[in-house]
Design a protein around this motif. Sequence first.
Motif, mmCIF file in Angstrom:
data_model
loop_
_atom_site.group_PDB
_atom_site.id
_atom_site.type_symbol
_atom_site.label_atom_id
_atom_site.label_comp_id
_atom_site.label_asym_id
_atom_site.label_seq_id
_atom_site.Cartn_x
_atom_site.Cartn_y
_atom_site.Cartn_z
ATOM 1 N N GLN A 3 0.832 -1.202 0.000
ATOM 2 C CA GLN A 3 0.000 0.000 0.000
ATOM 3 C C GLN A 3 0.869 1.255 0.000
ATOM 4 N N ASN A 4 1.964 1.234 0.743
ATOM 5 C CA ASN A 4 2.854 2.390 0.792
ATOM 6 C C ASN A 4 3.499 2.645 -0.570
ATOM 7 N N LEU A 9 3.705 5.996 -5.616
ATOM 8 C CA LEU A 9 4.033 5.743 -7.012
ATOM 9 C C LEU A 9 4.224 7.058 -7.774
ATOM 10 N N GLY A 10 3.397 8.031 -7.523
ATOM 11 C CA GLY A 10 3.521 9.319 -8.209
ATOM 12 C C GLY A 10 4.862 9.974 -7.941
ATOM 13 N N THR A 11 5.318 9.895 -6.709
ATOM 14 C CA THR A 11 6.615 10.460 -6.345
ATOM 15 C C THR A 11 7.733 9.754 -7.100
ATOM 16 N N LYS A 12 7.633 8.430 -7.202
ATOM 17 C CA LYS A 12 8.621 7.653 -7.945
ATOM 18 C C LYS A 12 8.584 8.035 -9.424
ATOM 19 N N MET A 13 7.378 8.210 -9.960
ATOM 20 C CA MET A 13 7.236 8.561 -11.365
ATOM 21 C C MET A 13 7.849 9.938 -11.649
ATOM 22 N N LYS A 14 7.678 10.855 -10.736
ATOM 23 C CA LYS A 14 8.265 12.186 -10.908
ATOM 24 C C LYS A 14 9.789 12.096 -10.931
ATOM 25 N N ALA A 15 10.360 11.328 -10.008
ATOM 26 C CA ALA A 15 11.812 11.180 -9.952
ATOM 27 C C ALA A 15 12.345 10.554 -11.236
ATOM 28 N N LEU A 16 11.643 9.558 -11.762
ATOM 29 C CA LEU A 16 12.066 8.915 -13.004
ATOM 30 C C LEU A 16 11.976 9.879 -14.181
ATOM 31 N N LEU A 64 6.906 -2.529 -17.002
ATOM 32 C CA LEU A 64 5.866 -2.107 -16.066
ATOM 33 C C LEU A 64 6.202 -2.539 -14.644
ATOM 34 N N ASP A 65 6.769 -3.729 -14.478
ATOM 35 C CA ASP A 65 7.114 -4.180 -13.127
ATOM 36 C C ASP A 65 8.248 -3.356 -12.536
ATOM 37 N N ALA A 66 9.162 -2.867 -13.379
ATOM 38 C CA ALA A 66 10.227 -2.001 -12.865
ATOM 39 C C ALA A 66 9.647 -0.685 -12.366
ATOM 40 N N LEU A 67 8.582 -0.252 -13.005
ATOM 41 C CA LEU A 67 7.940 1.001 -12.602
ATOM 42 C C LEU A 67 7.122 0.842 -11.327
ATOM 43 N N ILE A 68 6.287 -0.185 -11.275
ATOM 44 C CA ILE A 68 5.373 -0.293 -10.138
ATOM 45 C C ILE A 68 5.792 -1.296 -9.082
ATOM 46 N N GLY A 69 6.781 -2.136 -9.386
ATOM 47 C CA GLY A 69 7.216 -3.131 -8.416
ATOM 48 C C GLY A 69 6.874 -4.524 -8.887
ATOM 49 N N THR A 70 7.530 -5.498 -8.321
ATOM 50 C CA THR A 70 7.336 -6.882 -8.709
ATOM 51 C C THR A 70 5.957 -7.362 -8.280
#
Length: 110
Positions: A3-4, A9-16, A64-70
Amino acid sequence: MTQNDYENLGTKMKALRIQKKLTQAEVASALGVTPGYISNVENNRTAMSLRILVYYAKLLNLSLDALIGTIDSEYQDTALDREIMDELAVMSPDNKRKLLQTIRLWKDPS
């Protein structure tokens, strides 16, 4: 994905996006959405649809898994196969031959 992870995810997407030196406007244009939508995603105010998320991963040259996680080990193996195939697709024929020779060396212990 926990859940965390989902909530950040948005924060990770911004950094990428920043790492790839893309602006919100460039990402929005490539995905056919507004810069405001990208801002809302990056600030965790809204979530992307699966379709847009897939396009976003492709835009950043990520699986997609690298973006959102395994998701699970079976999917991870498939994603690894796809990543290898993507790399092979852009290799020269000469480098492909060299890689094949290397693989055969690893495979044959003698």
